[in-house]
Scaffold this motif. Structure first.
Motif, PDB file in Angstrom:
ATOM      1  N   CYS A 133       0.461  -1.795  -2.646  1.00  0.00           N
ATOM      2  CA  CYS A 133       2.082  -1.362  -2.812  1.00  0.00           C
ATOM      3  C   CYS A 133       2.387  -0.734  -1.666  1.00  0.00           C
ATOM      4  O   CYS A 133       1.697  -0.393  -0.814  1.00  0.00           O
ATOM      5  CB  CYS A 133       2.079  -0.621  -3.971  1.00  0.00           C
ATOM      6  SG  CYS A 133       1.490   0.894  -3.882  1.00  0.00           S
ATOM      7  N   GLN A 134       3.773  -0.524  -1.253  1.00  0.00           N
ATOM      8  CA  GLN A 134       4.252   0.154  -0.111  1.00  0.00           C
ATOM      9  C   GLN A 134       4.422   1.575  -0.637  1.00  0.00           C
ATOM     10  O   GLN A 134       4.583   1.903  -2.025  1.00  0.00           O
ATOM     11  CB  GLN A 134       5.804  -0.468   0.302  1.00  0.00           C
ATOM     12  CG  GLN A 134       5.560  -2.031   0.641  1.00  0.00           C
ATOM     13  CD  GLN A 134       6.868  -2.660   0.664  1.00  0.00           C
ATOM     14  OE1 GLN A 134       7.945  -2.088   0.336  1.00  0.00           O
ATOM     15  NE2 GLN A 134       6.701  -3.888   0.942  1.00  0.00           N
ATOM     16  N   GLU A 135       4.647   2.595   0.195  1.00  0.00           N
ATOM     17  CA  GLU A 135       4.765   3.859  -0.159  1.00  0.00           C
ATOM     18  C   GLU A 135       6.102   4.092  -1.038  1.00  0.00           C
ATOM     19  O   GLU A 135       6.020   4.825  -2.112  1.00  0.00           O
ATOM     20  CB  GLU A 135       4.982   4.598   1.500  1.00  0.00           C
ATOM     21  CG  GLU A 135       5.037   6.129   1.100  1.00  0.00           C
ATOM     22  CD  GLU A 135       5.007   6.845   2.562  1.00  0.00           C
ATOM     23  OE1 GLU A 135       5.271   8.004   2.257  1.00  0.00           O
ATOM     24  OE2 GLU A 135       5.149   6.014   3.422  1.00  0.00           O
ATOM     25  N   ALA A 136       7.079   3.528  -0.855  1.00  0.00           N
ATOM     26  CA  ALA A 136       8.419   3.581  -1.740  1.00  0.00           C
ATOM     27  C   ALA A 136       7.953   3.202  -3.205  1.00  0.00           C
ATOM     28  O   ALA A 136       8.517   3.748  -4.091  1.00  0.00           O
ATOM     29  CB  ALA A 136       9.574   2.809  -1.104  1.00  0.00           C
ATOM     30  N   GLU A 137       7.206   2.228  -3.397  1.00  0.00           N
ATOM     31  CA  GLU A 137       6.746   1.765  -4.720  1.00  0.00           C
ATOM     32  C   GLU A 137       5.560   2.710  -5.718  1.00  0.00           C
ATOM     33  O   GLU A 137       5.612   2.215  -6.736  1.00  0.00           O
ATOM     34  CB  GLU A 137       6.487   0.342  -4.555  1.00  0.00           C
ATOM     35  CG  GLU A 137       7.187  -0.761  -3.831  1.00  0.00           C
ATOM     36  CD  GLU A 137       6.544  -1.868  -3.364  1.00  0.00           C
ATOM     37  OE1 GLU A 137       7.194  -3.049  -3.658  1.00  0.00           O
ATOM     38  OE2 GLU A 137       5.348  -2.095  -3.373  1.00  0.00           O
ATOM     39  N   THR A 189       5.624   5.654  -6.747  1.00  0.00           N
ATOM     40  CA  THR A 189       6.287   6.270  -7.936  1.00  0.00           C
ATOM     41  C   THR A 189       6.512   5.564  -9.026  1.00  0.00           C
ATOM     42  O   THR A 189       5.946   5.794 -10.161  1.00  0.00           O
ATOM     43  CB  THR A 189       7.346   7.177  -7.558  1.00  0.00           C
ATOM     44  OG1 THR A 189       7.261   7.945  -6.225  1.00  0.00           O
ATOM     45  CG2 THR A 189       7.946   7.861  -8.749  1.00  0.00           C
ATOM     46  N   HIS A 190       7.191   4.364  -8.660  1.00  0.00           N
ATOM     47  CA  HIS A 190       7.344   3.179  -9.884  1.00  0.00           C
ATOM     48  C   HIS A 190       5.916   2.887 -10.406  1.00  0.00           C
ATOM     49  O   HIS A 190       5.627   2.730 -11.619  1.00  0.00           O
ATOM     50  CB  HIS A 190       8.106   2.208  -9.010  1.00  0.00           C
ATOM     51  CG  HIS A 190       8.508   1.061 -10.270  1.00  0.00           C
ATOM     52  ND1 HIS A 190       9.271   1.143 -11.300  1.00  0.00           N
ATOM     53  CD2 HIS A 190       7.866  -0.097 -10.398  1.00  0.00           C
ATOM     54  CE1 HIS A 190       9.351   0.233 -12.107  1.00  0.00           C
ATOM     55  NE2 HIS A 190       8.635  -0.711 -11.672  1.00  0.00           N
ATOM     56  N   LEU A 191       5.062   2.666  -9.469  1.00  0.00           N
ATOM     57  CA  LEU A 191       3.800   2.217 -10.020  1.00  0.00           C
ATOM     58  C   LEU A 191       3.075   2.951 -11.017  1.00  0.00           C
ATOM     59  O   LEU A 191       2.401   2.848 -12.063  1.00  0.00           O
ATOM     60  CB  LEU A 191       2.622   1.832  -8.856  1.00  0.00           C
ATOM     61  CG  LEU A 191       1.397   1.391  -9.096  1.00  0.00           C
ATOM     62  CD1 LEU A 191       1.304   0.111  -9.824  1.00  0.00           C
ATOM     63  CD2 LEU A 191       0.394   1.475  -7.968  1.00  0.00           C
ATOM     64  N   THR A 221       4.935   3.337 -14.537  1.00  0.00           N
ATOM     65  CA  THR A 221       4.949   2.249 -15.251  1.00  0.00           C
ATOM     66  C   THR A 221       3.328   1.875 -15.547  1.00  0.00           C
ATOM     67  O   THR A 221       2.926   0.706 -16.282  1.00  0.00           O
ATOM     68  CB  THR A 221       5.260   0.904 -14.566  1.00  0.00           C
ATOM     69  OG1 THR A 221       4.615   0.663 -13.311  1.00  0.00           O
ATOM     70  CG2 THR A 221       6.723   1.053 -14.533  1.00  0.00           C
ATOM     71  N   TYR A 246      11.164  -0.370   7.351  1.00  0.00           N
ATOM     72  CA  TYR A 246      12.059  -1.198   6.271  1.00  0.00           C
ATOM     73  C   TYR A 246      13.208  -0.399   6.140  1.00  0.00           C
ATOM     74  O   TYR A 246      13.550   0.634   5.603  1.00  0.00           O
ATOM     75  CB  TYR A 246      11.290  -0.861   4.622  1.00  0.00           C
ATOM     76  CG  TYR A 246      12.093  -1.680   3.550  1.00  0.00           C
ATOM     77  CD1 TYR A 246      11.769  -3.045   3.336  1.00  0.00           C
ATOM     78  CD2 TYR A 246      12.621  -0.986   2.589  1.00  0.00           C
ATOM     79  CE1 TYR A 246      12.569  -3.520   2.622  1.00  0.00           C
ATOM     80  CE2 TYR A 246      13.096  -1.513   1.733  1.00  0.00           C
ATOM     81  CZ  TYR A 246      13.237  -2.821   1.642  1.00  0.00           C
ATOM     82  OH  TYR A 246      13.753  -3.412   0.488  1.00  0.00           O
ATOM     83  N   GLN A 268       7.587   2.965   6.630  1.00  0.00           N
ATOM     84  CA  GLN A 268       6.892   2.569   5.378  1.00  0.00           C
ATOM     85  C   GLN A 268       5.368   2.533   5.670  1.00  0.00           C
ATOM     86  O   GLN A 268       5.105   1.911   6.653  1.00  0.00           O
ATOM     87  CB  GLN A 268       7.336   1.571   4.432  1.00  0.00           C
ATOM     88  CG  GLN A 268       8.661   1.699   3.865  1.00  0.00           C
ATOM     89  CD  GLN A 268       8.895   2.713   3.060  1.00  0.00           C
ATOM     90  OE1 GLN A 268       8.202   2.324   1.966  1.00  0.00           O
ATOM     91  NE2 GLN A 268       9.977   3.418   2.941  1.00  0.00           N
ATOM     92  N   GLU A 306       1.792   1.236   4.036  1.00  0.00           N
ATOM     93  CA  GLU A 306       1.131   0.221   3.007  1.00  0.00           C
ATOM     94  C   GLU A 306       0.050   0.745   2.600  1.00  0.00           C
ATOM     95  O   GLU A 306      -0.823   1.580   3.264  1.00  0.00           O
ATOM     96  CB  GLU A 306       0.992  -1.096   3.679  1.00  0.00           C
ATOM     97  CG  GLU A 306       0.580  -2.308   2.576  1.00  0.00           C
ATOM     98  CD  GLU A 306       0.791  -3.689   3.291  1.00  0.00           C
ATOM     99  OE1 GLU A 306       0.639  -4.471   2.735  1.00  0.00           O
ATOM    100  OE2 GLU A 306       1.408  -3.547   4.532  1.00  0.00           O
TER     101      GLU A 306
END
Length: 183
Positions: free
Chosen positions: A135-139, A141-143, A146, A165, A170, A172
């Protein structure tokens, strides 16, 4: 001449006679035969008025035993049925302690085997499943928010490959997650 039913040989009394026990304030009623199934036990010695085992009786004539009645019930049932019958809410360790106190070697061994079987079942290795998620750094928190129950993070690895980005730099990432799957 016919012998009296209540006659006894030495300290032995009629095995079919009833015995009242006051265990920690709770009364139990059983027969001498039941209490003497284990001849080396404290309870058999108590019924046979062993002179090396002083015992008191309460105002109702019940032998007073300063033990927990909750753990005594499986002891008495073992003498009655030669099986360990125990409620699920009673810890085996408590029954083991009482079996040792009452000097009931067969029950001690049976209870120890049950404890060992329970503990070995609890230590049974589980299947451990791992997943690696990129995932990317920005993703990240969402990961995390969920992930379903039972999954846990083991490790987050920065791949070091930075990229831009939009206006933000960002990174990886690889996220290693795991879960125990029991049979």
């Amino acid at each position: 001449m016919m012998a009296s039913r209540n006659s006894h040989d030495g300290n032995r009394r009629d095995l079919s006679s009833w015995v009242k026990l006051n265990v920690g304030g709770q009364y139990f009623l059983t027969t001498r035969m039941t209490l003497c199934k284990d001849e080396n036990s404290f309870l058999c010695r108590l019924c046979n008025n062993d002179p090396d085992l002083p015992s008191d009786k309460d105002e109702n004539g019940a032998y007073m035993i300063d033990r927990d009645p909750r753990y005594f019930r499986p002891i008495l049932n073992f003498l009655r049925h030669s099986k360990l019958i125990i409620d699920k809410d009673i810890p085996l360790e408590g029954v083991l302690e009482e079996a040792e106190f009452f000097n009931m070697e067969n029950l001690v061994q049976l209870t120890q085997r049950r404890i060992e079987a329970r503990d070995s079942k609890a230590k049974k290795p589980s299947n451990h499943v791992y997943r690696v998620i990129q995932c990317q750094e920005a993703e990240l928190t969402h990961l995390v928010s969920t992930m379903s129950d039972g999954w846990r993070f083991e490790q987050v690895i920065n791949l070091g490959s930075g990229y831009t980005y939009g206006n933000e730099d960002q990174s990886e990432l690889l996220c290693v997650v795991s879960r125990d799957i029991r049979d």
